[in-house]
Design a protein around this motif. Sequence first.
Motif, mmCIF file in Angstrom:
data_model
loop_
_atom_site.group_PDB
_atom_site.id
_atom_site.type_symbol
_atom_site.label_atom_id
_atom_site.label_comp_id
_atom_site.label_asym_id
_atom_site.label_seq_id
_atom_site.Cartn_x
_atom_site.Cartn_y
_atom_site.Cartn_z
ATOM 1 N N UNK A 94 0.739 -1.276 0.141
ATOM 2 C CA UNK A 94 0.047 -0.027 0.041
ATOM 3 C C UNK A 94 0.848 1.359 0.077
ATOM 4 N N UNK A 95 1.910 1.225 0.782
ATOM 5 C CA UNK A 95 2.674 2.437 0.946
ATOM 6 C C UNK A 95 3.700 2.640 -0.333
ATOM 7 N N UNK A 96 4.079 1.560 -0.890
ATOM 8 C CA UNK A 96 4.795 1.603 -2.150
ATOM 9 C C UNK A 96 3.888 2.102 -3.275
ATOM 10 N N UNK A 97 2.565 1.832 -3.524
ATOM 11 C CA UNK A 97 1.670 2.239 -4.531
ATOM 12 C C UNK A 97 1.624 3.697 -4.069
ATOM 13 N N UNK A 98 1.031 3.892 -2.894
ATOM 14 C CA UNK A 98 0.884 5.411 -2.623
ATOM 15 C C UNK A 98 2.187 6.377 -3.026
ATOM 16 N N UNK A 109 2.718 6.782 -6.828
ATOM 17 C CA UNK A 109 1.689 7.580 -7.592
ATOM 18 C C UNK A 109 1.722 8.756 -7.092
ATOM 19 N N UNK A 110 1.982 9.172 -5.729
ATOM 20 C CA UNK A 110 1.935 10.349 -5.175
ATOM 21 C C UNK A 110 3.166 11.236 -5.859
ATOM 22 N N UNK A 111 4.124 10.599 -5.884
ATOM 23 C CA UNK A 111 5.590 11.386 -6.553
ATOM 24 C C UNK A 111 5.430 11.627 -7.752
ATOM 25 N N UNK A 112 4.737 10.630 -8.753
ATOM 26 C CA UNK A 112 4.691 10.822 -10.196
ATOM 27 C C UNK A 112 3.534 12.228 -10.298
ATOM 28 N N UNK A 150 -5.967 10.020 -4.342
ATOM 29 C CA UNK A 150 -4.845 9.074 -4.046
ATOM 30 C C UNK A 150 -4.323 9.089 -2.518
ATOM 31 N N UNK A 151 -4.246 10.349 -2.050
ATOM 32 C CA UNK A 151 -3.647 10.262 -0.508
ATOM 33 C C UNK A 151 -4.856 9.863 0.413
ATOM 34 N N UNK A 152 -6.265 10.413 0.204
ATOM 35 C CA UNK A 152 -7.225 10.089 0.900
ATOM 36 C C UNK A 152 -7.380 8.575 1.133
ATOM 37 N N UNK A 153 -7.678 8.022 -0.100
ATOM 38 C CA UNK A 153 -7.723 6.480 -0.283
ATOM 39 C C UNK A 153 -6.852 5.537 0.353
ATOM 40 N N UNK A 154 -5.716 6.066 -0.002
ATOM 41 C CA UNK A 154 -4.636 5.352 0.490
ATOM 42 C C UNK A 154 -4.221 5.474 1.868
ATOM 43 N N UNK A 155 -4.681 6.584 2.488
ATOM 44 C CA UNK A 155 -4.370 6.813 4.015
ATOM 45 C C UNK A 155 -5.675 6.106 4.724
ATOM 46 N N UNK A 156 -6.892 5.861 3.975
ATOM 47 C CA UNK A 156 -7.703 4.921 4.709
ATOM 48 C C UNK A 156 -7.279 3.675 5.026
#
Length: 373
Positions: free
Chosen positions: A20-24, A27-30, A157-163
């Motif tokens: 999850x954190x790698x995906x976040x 995507x967030x960096x991109x 991205x941030x809200x979904x991954x944070x949940x």
Amino acid sequence: MWIVTRIFGESRWTRYLFINIIVQATLAIIFEAVIFNYHANTVDIINDQRLNQPHYGQNLVTTYANARSLLVYFTLFIIAQIFTVILVIDAIYQKNTIELIALVAFEIGMSAYSIIQYHQSSSLFSDTTDPNVSLAVAFLGDSLHASTWAEVTQICIMILNSMVFIFLAYKLYLEFGWHIYKKIGADLAMRDRYKMYQIFMMLLKFDFFFFLGFSIQYLALFVVAWWPEADTPEETSGLIKKLIEHIVLSCLVTIVMLLLAYWGLRRECKWQLYTFAVLSTASMAYFIYILVQISQEPQKFVGSKAFLTFFLCVDMALILVTVPISIICVRNFNHGLINHISHATGTATSSHSMSPLGADGEEKPGPQRWSIE
């Protein structure tokens, strides 16, 4: 596979959290890089058209400074993503529930910032009653709000991954149930000492990030804003003096004191932690000095005042928490904790199994569960 098992153990939740954190982060960096590129283009257009000159009025000068400072915060957001990945790996390896709780708060903070950055970007040139701002908007054209789609995507991205992160962190919190008992035993006093050790180590990591964040912003002001505006040798000399002060008092002192704290705690060396406390006091004095500068000379910090103040306040709050915790850790020295610290890693192959015993005295298989409870 041995490395994977050593770090993540046998739990599927640790692997899910890491994925999850790698995906976040990816995507967030991109998308943050895309946002950075759009805003850098906006700043370039203003520079090319020379709309950042004082004769265009204070409103446009302030707007330009805000747009320029956003590039620094986009960079810090990317660094924060990398920092989070490192801390997640560390929390999983150490089976540290306190660090997981801190990471949940950090994730929520990054999600909040993704919303803040959208608001900042969309309201940069909102004062169209000023004819100079309207002129800048006309020059910018479609590039003004070109990053909106990426910023909205970043928020999602941030809200979904944070949940998802919060859910997985909760699962791991429940799963890391036997770490203290396994490594420390049933001694409640020793468990409390180990808990303070883990809290202090976690605080040092966040100290490093927020001290680094402040230093990056301040150095960016030197390079981007103050240095190009230095017209006389005296002004240049003054800037060089301030730059040296910052490098010594903020960068070098921060690195030295955090390393002293880390090694002092690991080796139960009192003088190193006392030195850390003294250097932390010096850092606090320097942060207060910068805060006074910001309040007395706000024109020098246009575009950066709010976030510089925020980072300085967080830095000072962290010092006020970290130093008392370090004193508590010093008081816990020479009570046997050092004998357990070297074992306090997340090895799945540890010989100190905490699996429950059956009636025949043999260990039943069971998941390893660690916690700072």
